[in-house]
Design an enzyme around this catalytic site. Structure first.
Site, PDB file in Angstrom:
ATOM      1  CG  ASP A   1      -1.982   0.934   1.311  1.00  7.40           C
ATOM      2  OD1 ASP A   1      -2.797   1.002   0.385  1.00  7.40           O
ATOM      3  OD2 ASP A   1      -2.024   1.694   2.304  1.00  7.40           O
TER       4      ASP A   1
ATOM      5  CE  LYS B   1      -5.277  -1.169  -1.201  1.00  5.67           C
ATOM      6  NZ  LYS B   1      -5.808  -0.565   0.048  1.00  5.67           N
TER       7      LYS B   1
ATOM      8  CG  ASP C   1      -7.083  -7.950   9.104  1.00  6.29           C
ATOM      9  OD1 ASP C   1      -6.178  -7.511   8.362  1.00  6.29           O
ATOM     10  OD2 ASP C   1      -7.297  -7.505  10.239  1.00  6.29           O
TER      11      ASP C   1
HETATM   12  P1  5GP Z   1       1.947  -0.479   3.720  1.00 11.02           P
HETATM   13  O1  5GP Z   1       3.027  -0.477   4.729  1.00 11.02           O
HETATM   14  O2  5GP Z   1       2.417  -0.819   2.321  1.00 11.02           O
HETATM   15  O3  5GP Z   1       1.144   0.798   3.748  1.00 11.02           O
HETATM   16  O4  5GP Z   1       0.899  -1.539   4.186  1.00 11.02           O
HETATM   17  C1  5GP Z   1       1.065  -2.858   3.984  1.00 11.02           C
HETATM   18  C2  5GP Z   1       0.107  -3.636   4.861  1.00 11.02           C
HETATM   19  O5  5GP Z   1      -1.108  -2.921   5.119  1.00 11.02           O
HETATM   20  C3  5GP Z   1      -0.322  -4.881   4.144  1.00 11.02           C
HETATM   21  O6  5GP Z   1       0.588  -5.936   4.316  1.00 11.02           O
HETATM   22  C4  5GP Z   1      -1.672  -5.150   4.769  1.00 11.02           C
HETATM   23  O7  5GP Z   1      -1.505  -5.839   5.984  1.00 11.02           O
HETATM   24  C5  5GP Z   1      -2.231  -3.768   5.046  1.00 11.02           C
HETATM   25  N1  5GP Z   1      -3.115  -3.327   3.944  1.00 11.02           N
HETATM   26  C6  5GP Z   1      -2.850  -2.420   2.974  1.00 11.02           C
HETATM   27  N2  5GP Z   1      -3.882  -2.287   2.131  1.00 11.02           N
HETATM   28  C7  5GP Z   1      -4.845  -3.132   2.576  1.00 11.02           C
HETATM   29  C8  5GP Z   1      -6.168  -3.473   2.098  1.00 11.02           C
HETATM   30  O8  5GP Z   1      -6.694  -2.994   1.088  1.00 11.02           O
HETATM   31  N3  5GP Z   1      -6.834  -4.415   2.833  1.00 11.02           N
HETATM   32  C9  5GP Z   1      -6.313  -4.999   3.947  1.00 11.02           C
HETATM   33  N4  5GP Z   1      -7.079  -5.877   4.578  1.00 11.02           N
HETATM   34  N5  5GP Z   1      -5.072  -4.714   4.417  1.00 11.02           N
HETATM   35  C10 5GP Z   1      -4.350  -3.793   3.725  1.00 11.02           C
END
Ligand code: 5GP
Ligand code: MG
Length: 179
Positions: A107, A135, A163
């Site tokens: 994300d 994303k 989740d």
């Molecule tokens: P980042 O550090 O890249 O912002 O976030 C990564 C983590 O956020 C992912 O491994 C996941 O656990 C959570 N995450 C990010 N987007 C989503 C989403 O659309 N749905 C869910 N359930 N978790 C997400």
């Protein structure tokens, strides 16, 4: 439990098709890289990547060792808190290893940026990243994803390990969650 709106996003068939394609690519790439006796160290991010890793690992034909990490991120909401830390660190030292990080979704990029930095600091032979979903529109920190299933628009998805407040992880498909 409040009734939530789950809109089908990726079918079970599509997910397994992606898993087979990624597993094949990983197996091909590492078969040339791993010399006799060398193994791939697969580092799985709990809890979200549990189902993806379980399926993907069985598509990988090179010798692997599997380790798990858990990193703090969302804590119950749908927005990242910004700071990342280990809730559970690696148990296998990644130094001198070929490391493949397996995550379910990228994300902001903060989690994987943190994890890759930490692993890189231990002087592995190689470090690559595999994620089922990404994303790109949400990225805050650039992360190179070496093996990607598919991109997702800016929406919150659940199921197949993903989740919302620890719910929906066991769904076989991936859904968009509308609040
Ligand atoms: P980042 O550090 O890249 O912002 O976030 C990564 C983590 O956020 C992912 O491994 C996941 O656990 C959570 N995450 C990010 N987007 C989503 C989403 O659309 N749905 C869910 N359930 N978790 C997400
Ligand atoms: Mg994750």
């Amino acid at each position: 439990m409040a009734t939530a709106n789950l809109i089908p996003y990726l079918t079970e068939e599509k997910i397994q098709q992606l898993n087979r394609a990624i597993g094949k690519k990983i197996s091909e790439d590492y078969s040339t890289l791993l010399k006799t006796g060398e193994e791939l160290l697969v580092v799985v991010t709990l809890k979200g990547a549990l189902f993806f890793a379980a399926d993907l690992l069985r598509e990988i034909t090179v010798p692997v060792r599997v380790d798990f990490v858990r990193l703090s991120s969302y804590g119950g909401g749908t927005k990242s808190s910004g700071t990342v830390r280990f809730l559970k660190d690696l148990e296998v030292p990644p130094g001198d290893q070929h490391v493949l990080i397996v995550d379910e979704i990228v994300d902001s990029g903060r989690t994987l940026n943190f994890l890759k930095d930490r692993i890189s600091a231990a002087n592995p032979r190689t470090v690559k990243i595999c994620s089922l979903l990404s994303k790109p529109s949400r990225r805050e920190i650039a992360v190179e994803i070496d093996y990607l299933g598919t991109e997702v628009e800016d929406r919150f998805v659940v199921g197949y390990g993903l989740d919302f407040d620890e719910r929906y992880r066991n769904l076989k498909q991936i859904f968009e969650l509308k609040s």
